[in-house]
Write a protein that holds these residues in place. Structure first.
Motif, PDB file in Angstrom:
ATOM      1  N   SER A 314      36.896  48.376  45.403  1.00 20.10           N
ATOM      2  CA  SER A 314      37.030  46.957  45.041  1.00 20.10           C
ATOM      3  C   SER A 314      35.886  46.540  44.127  1.00 20.10           C
ATOM      4  CB  SER A 314      37.043  46.099  46.306  1.00 20.10           C
ATOM      5  OG  SER A 314      38.159  46.395  47.117  1.00 20.10           O
ATOM      6  N   ARG A 315      34.678  47.018  44.429  1.00 19.27           N
ATOM      7  CA  ARG A 315      33.525  46.699  43.575  1.00 19.27           C
ATOM      8  C   ARG A 315      33.706  47.266  42.179  1.00 19.27           C
ATOM      9  NH1 ARG A 315      27.702  49.159  45.180  1.00 19.27           N
ATOM     10  NH2 ARG A 315      28.905  51.077  44.948  1.00 19.27           N
ATOM     11  N   ARG A 318      36.314  45.290  40.293  1.00 19.07           N
ATOM     12  CA  ARG A 318      35.778  43.981  39.913  1.00 19.07           C
ATOM     13  C   ARG A 318      34.807  44.097  38.732  1.00 19.07           C
ATOM     14  NH1 ARG A 318      31.914  42.406  44.180  1.00 19.07           N
ATOM     15  NH2 ARG A 318      30.519  43.642  42.866  1.00 19.07           N
ATOM     16  N   ASP A 319      33.851  45.024  38.816  1.00 16.76           N
ATOM     17  CA  ASP A 319      32.778  45.097  37.825  1.00 16.76           C
ATOM     18  C   ASP A 319      33.211  45.733  36.514  1.00 16.76           C
ATOM     19  OD1 ASP A 319      31.204  43.954  39.730  1.00 16.76           O
ATOM     20  OD2 ASP A 319      30.128  45.790  40.267  1.00 16.76           O
ATOM     21  N   TYR A 322      38.112  43.887  36.219  1.00 15.53           N
ATOM     22  CA  TYR A 322      38.421  42.463  36.329  1.00 15.53           C
ATOM     23  C   TYR A 322      37.478  41.611  35.472  1.00 15.53           C
ATOM     24  CZ  TYR A 322      38.790  37.828  38.485  1.00 15.53           C
ATOM     25  OH  TYR A 322      38.928  36.482  38.702  1.00 15.53           O
ATOM     26  N   GLY A 327      37.742  37.982  33.932  1.00 15.80           N
ATOM     27  CA  GLY A 327      37.497  37.421  35.255  1.00 15.80           C
ATOM     28  C   GLY A 327      38.121  36.049  35.402  1.00 15.80           C
ATOM     29  N   LEU A 339      43.733  39.138  37.781  1.00 11.81           N
ATOM     30  CA  LEU A 339      43.847  39.608  39.163  1.00 11.81           C
ATOM     31  C   LEU A 339      45.043  40.546  39.321  1.00 11.81           C
ATOM     32  CD1 LEU A 339      43.130  36.464  41.392  1.00 11.81           C
ATOM     33  CD2 LEU A 339      41.941  38.652  41.510  1.00 11.81           C
ATOM     34  N   THR A 342      44.510  43.875  37.493  1.00  5.95           N
ATOM     35  CA  THR A 342      43.519  44.698  38.178  1.00  5.95           C
ATOM     36  C   THR A 342      44.129  45.412  39.377  1.00  5.95           C
ATOM     37  OG1 THR A 342      41.699  43.243  37.491  1.00  5.95           O
ATOM     38  CG2 THR A 342      41.308  44.666  39.393  1.00  5.95           C
TER      39      THR A 342
END
Length: 519
Positions: A314-315, A318-319, A322, A327, A339, A342
């Motif tokens: 998930s990290r 996100r980094d 996303y 973002g 979202l 991703t």
């Protein structure tokens, strides 16, 4: 080589630890070299086809990938430093703009990594789609997926991006090779970060013997989850999902719910067990990994679920996906698109199949709905849903997703879901002659579910000894008051650990892969 195999437990791990301890006075590079060597042996013994002789080509593949990305990362890092030395800071004080050549190098490096991953993981899938649509190619290639290629590819893409951003140091090649290949995380994560690991490798030998009891306790707890719980739950889930995939009768409503819940719990304890063993195996060498699994079925929303399930993936998403997509900086509509994309790509990462696409799309849609609901609730000043129904609703949504994740194809997923929701009738457990699992087996699900929701997890049990690194933005057990059930090196906990080891040994009559090994 599996963590839950005799060769790992009785041969590989003792040799790796004895060698590590024997070299405590050796030069630092020699010690790192030993860990690299045993990690490459750990990876290299894998043979996907036992009917053919072992081949070194997969070992050459991972080494070639490491060499390519290491020197590309050094080039990107050097260009950043040169730009920093020669150019003034940006007006907003945000740092130095990387040179255009650096962006081209980064693009080429990321593209090369994705092409390698795409060839091994997706060519067969895409070829099958093309064959059905056009009858070409006539022969769809049957390509063996190299072990852990998804994990070590993502790991190195993150390194290249950070090198481009000027966030890496001048690592020695041995450091980098150990960072990528260190055996406790190599096969199925966690997705570690170079800034988390590199400093630890330099300090790991200091007081490592104090970590041994904690490491042993965590490792055995993970082994217990895998062998005693997950593998027994597979005996319920596998035949029921097999029934849905085969020609013949549909699962009854009771069977479908039992199969879906059994698989949800099997996957839970399989991945939780692996995560505990990875943490324990690293801790044997004085290394702490980031937390990767933290009671996700206690989540009261899909957002919270993804803060607790495969936390390092998930990290990464996100980094490195996303946020680069924009973002939430470009308005709510774009945020929902980001979202969804991703999670869709996260689903495709898990497997080359339409069921994984559907699983990723479902979670993308659920995240969008979750964020929209939170926005509407705040705007209308509505109270949050009570904890218990929120957890139950989240679990139901996740459970439906797991049906796609586990099913062989859309047809079998549809049959399972139709049976679960009464479209094939409201039948209970079938007659003895028609059963695919014994009548008493589903009763095992009840205490397991109770344990998942009410008992503390491994990180909470070992909280006194900081079992894992924190992951930004994710929940983690707070310090707080010490509890009587928290592990400590006492006679009572030594006896409990011994009993857990005996129970595991009594079930240790088969070797089964971890579910995430296939990704």
């Amino acid at each position: 080589m599996l963590f839950n195999s005799y060769i790992f437990l009785l041969v590989f791990l003792p040799i790796a630890l004895i060698g590590w301890h024997a070299m405590k006075r050796a030069p630092f590079r020699v010690v790192l070299g030993w860990l690299v060597l045993v990690s490459l042996v750990y990876y290299g013994v894998w043979n996907p086809d036992e009917e053919h002789e072992w081949s070194p080509k997969y070992l050459v593949l991972i080494l070639g990938s490491c060499v390519f990305n290491y020197y590309l990362g050094r080039s990107l890092s050097r260009r950043w430093r040169e730009a920093a030395d020669s150019a003034p800071p940006l007006e907003d004080g945000g740092g130095i703009m990387p040179p255009r050549a650096g962006k081209l190098i980064l693009t080429a490096g990321v593209t090369a990594n994705l092409l390698l991953l795409g060839y091994y993981k997706y060519v067969g899938f895409l070829g099958g789609i093309l064959n059905k649509a056009t009858d070409w190619p006539t022969n769809v290639p049957d390509i063996v997926l190299p072990l852990a290629i998804s994990f070590f590819t993502f790991l190195q893409i993150a390194y290249l991006v950070d090198a481009y951003r000027g966030k890496t140091e001048e690592y020695h090649f041995t450091d980098y090779l150990l960072f990528v290949t260190f055996f406790p995380h190599l096969i199925a994560g966690p997705l570690i970060h170079h800034r988390e690991m590199m400093p630890q490798f330099r300090k790991a030998r200091v007081g490592w013997h104090r970590d041994f009891p904690v490491a042993l306790g965590m490792f055995l707890m993970g082994l217990f989850k895998k062998v005693v719980i997950a593998d027994n739950l597979a005996q319920i889930a596998t035949p029921i999902f097999g029934l849905a995939a085969a020609d013949g009768r549909d699962p009854t409503m009771a069977e479908a719910w039992a199969g879906a819940i059994a698989y949800a719990l099997q996957l839970y304890f399989d991945f939780s067990g692996y995560s505990d063993m990875a943490l324990g195996a690293a801790r044997f060498f004085g290394i702490r990994f980031p937390l990767n699994f933290h009671s996700p079925y206690k989540a009261d929303s899909i957002i919270e679920f993804w803060r607790r399930w495969h936390m390092t993936l998930s990290r990464f998403l996100r980094d490195y996906l996303y946020i680069p997509l924009g973002g939430n900086r470009k308005g709510p509509k774009r945020r929902y698109v980001n979202l969804f994309l991703t999670m869709l790509l996260g689903g495709i990462w898990h497997g080359a199949g339409w069921t994984f696409v559907a699983w990723g799309a479902l979670h993308g849609l659920l995240l969008c709905v979750n964020h929209a609901w939170i926005g509407a609730r705040k705007k209308m000043a509505w109270k949050a849903m009570p904890k218990v129904p929120a957890v139950a609703l989240t679990f139901l949504a996740v459970l439906i997703g797991w049906v796609f994740f586990r099913a062989h194809d859309f047809e079998s997923a549809g049959r399972m879901l139709a049976s679960m929701f009464g479209l094939h009738g409201f039948g209970g457990w079938p007659d003895k002659a028609a059963r695919v699992v014994a009548s008493a087996e589903p009763l095992k699900l009840i205490p397991v579910l109770i344990g998942v929701w009410l008992l503390p997890n491994t990180q909470e049990i070992f909280a006194r000894y900081r079992p894992a690194l924190r992951v930004a933005g994710a929940p983690y057990p707070a310090g707080g008051t010490r509890r009587w059930w928290q592990w400590r090196p006492s006679k009572a906990f030594a006896a409990a650990t011994l009993l857990m080891a005996i129970a595991t040994g009594l079930q240790f009559d088969k070797v089964s892969e971890f579910i995430y090994f296939q990704f």
